[in-house]
Design an enzyme around this catalytic site. Structure first.
Site, PDB file in Angstrom:
ATOM      1  N   GLU A   1      14.208   9.020  -0.128  1.00 52.30           N
ATOM      2  CA  GLU A   1      14.093   7.556  -0.119  1.00 52.30           C
ATOM      3  C   GLU A   1      14.992   6.897  -1.162  1.00 52.30           C
ATOM      4  OE1 GLU A   1      10.426   4.351   0.365  1.00 52.30           O
ATOM      5  OE2 GLU A   1      10.021   6.370  -0.379  1.00 52.30           O
TER       6      GLU A   1
ATOM      7  N   ASP B   1       4.192   6.411  -5.216  1.00 50.51           N
ATOM      8  CA  ASP B   1       3.730   6.420  -3.827  1.00 50.51           C
ATOM      9  C   ASP B   1       3.865   7.793  -3.180  1.00 50.51           C
ATOM     10  OD1 ASP B   1       3.311   3.758  -4.247  1.00 50.51           O
ATOM     11  OD2 ASP B   1       5.035   3.075  -3.072  1.00 50.51           O
TER      12      ASP B   1
ATOM     13  N   LEU C   1       0.825  -1.210   0.000  1.00 51.99           N
ATOM     14  CA  LEU C   1       0.000   0.000   0.000  1.00 51.99           C
ATOM     15  C   LEU C   1       0.860   1.261   0.000  1.00 51.99           C
ATOM     16  CD1 LEU C   1      -2.742  -1.050   2.604  1.00 51.99           C
ATOM     17  CD2 LEU C   1      -2.781  -1.315   0.121  1.00 51.99           C
TER      18      LEU C   1
END
Length: 342
Positions: free
Chosen positions: A148, A160, A113
């Site tokens: 990230e 995301d 998710l």
């Protein structure tokens, strides 16, 4: 002063994987996703110790460091430390100020998710609020992506961070040089409601590290493996078809696009599916599902099933009896947000 922030998790509906370099740099990526009312949370508060404190509350891990020290990277707190280090470097002249940084999430890492990237967005949003940084939505998402992928060197794509920042139903385009276009969709209320009634989210009970799968996808593109590249082309086109189905309210076409996307995705890398996923998929189809896919990179995490709403009870009972966990959800329009408590 205490600052809190949250960012919504997302369902990958179509095109996932085409937002990963080098595919998107060469061919252009297309992704269709939607955020749900499950969140990653970040909290910034004064440090009583006068040091830099980090804690992931949901996994029970914490560290305390002198503000002048450089914390060792990696481990369960790497996202917290990575965001803190980048904010200090870019906006505080490298000066680390005493602060307590805490996080928790409604979904485990490896859920499919987008939980890790969503957490980075929540952290960035909290720092934006805390220091009144002049960053808009695109800047927040891009900074979260850089932290990230570049600073922490974690493999993955771009969707995301933008989903968590913007929120809602979005058709996203990804190009070379980190150029991203987010197209928010005006989905009719009845389509929104019908889709919520038709989708079942099932957690397989297996969290997986997406990095190996993503590395394999990237390697296949670099090596020119045509089967994988053709599969990505189909995924990008199915994101376009998914967008059109949502805007037109054609739920049958949407379901067939979801299933076609899953069949194409399985050809991108060997570890995207496995016997457990295939067993659950067979069970679901035997009890009313007419479309299925794994959310995220694959290999485990949450599976998405579509069924007629009248078939939902039978499907959920069969899945619950198999083990794993069902997740109730609603779509949400709001993206990352933050607030202060004085």
């Amino acid at each position: 002063m205490i600052v809190r922030a949250r960012a919504p998790l997302r369902l990958g509906l179509a095109g996932g994987g085409t937002d990963v370099s080098p595919y998107c740099d060469v061919y252009g990526g297309r992704v269709m996703n939607a955020t749900i009312d499950k969140y990653a949370y970040a909290i910034l508060s004064p440090s009583e110790s006068g040091q830099c404190e980090f804690a992931a509350l949901d996994v029970g891990v914490s560290e305390t460091h002198a503000c002048g020290a450089i914390p060792e990277q990696g481990g369960a707190l790497q996202l917290l430390k990575g965001v803190h280090a980048r904010i200090c470097r870019d906006f505080l002249s490298g000066e680390a100020r005493p602060l307590k940084v805490q996080t928790f999430s409604d979904a485990p890492p490896g859920s499919g998710l987008g939980s890790s990237s969503t957490m980075v967005v929540a952290l960035v949003q909290a720092f934006v609020e805390h220091y009144s940084l002049p960053l808009g939505e695109y800047e927040v998402a891009h900074l979260a992506y850089e932290i990230e992928r570049t600073d922490l060197k974690l493999a993955g794509g771009k969707q995301d961070q933008y989903a968590a920042t913007f929120g809602g139903f979005n058709f996203m385009e990804f190009y070379a040089d980190d150029r991203v276009i987010v197209n928010p969709l005006r989905v009719k209320d009845w389509v929104w409601s019908e889709l919520e009634a038709s989708i079942v989210l099932y957690f397989t009970g297996v969290s997986r590290a997406s990095a190996d799968i993503i590395d394999q996808q990237a390697k296949n593109v670099v090596e020119g493996k045509q089967t994988s590249i053709d599969a990505m082309h189909r995924l990008a086109q199915e994101a376009v078809e998914m967008k059109e189905s949502l805007l037109r309210g054609d739920l049958d076409r949407l379901a067939s696009t979801l299933q076609a996307g899953w069949e194409a995705k399985k050809k991108m890398a060997n570890s995207i599916t496995n016997p457990l996923i295939e067993e659950v998929e067979r069970l679901a189809f035997a009890h009313g599902a007419h479309a299925a896919k794994v959310s995220g990179a694959g290999g485990g995490g949450f599976m998405i099933f579509m069924c007629k709403p009248e078939k939902r009870i039978g499907l959920t009972r069969a899945l619950a009896a198999h083990g794993g966990r069902l997740l109730d959800f609603h779509f949400t329009q709001q993206g990352a947000t933050s607030w202060r408590i004085m």
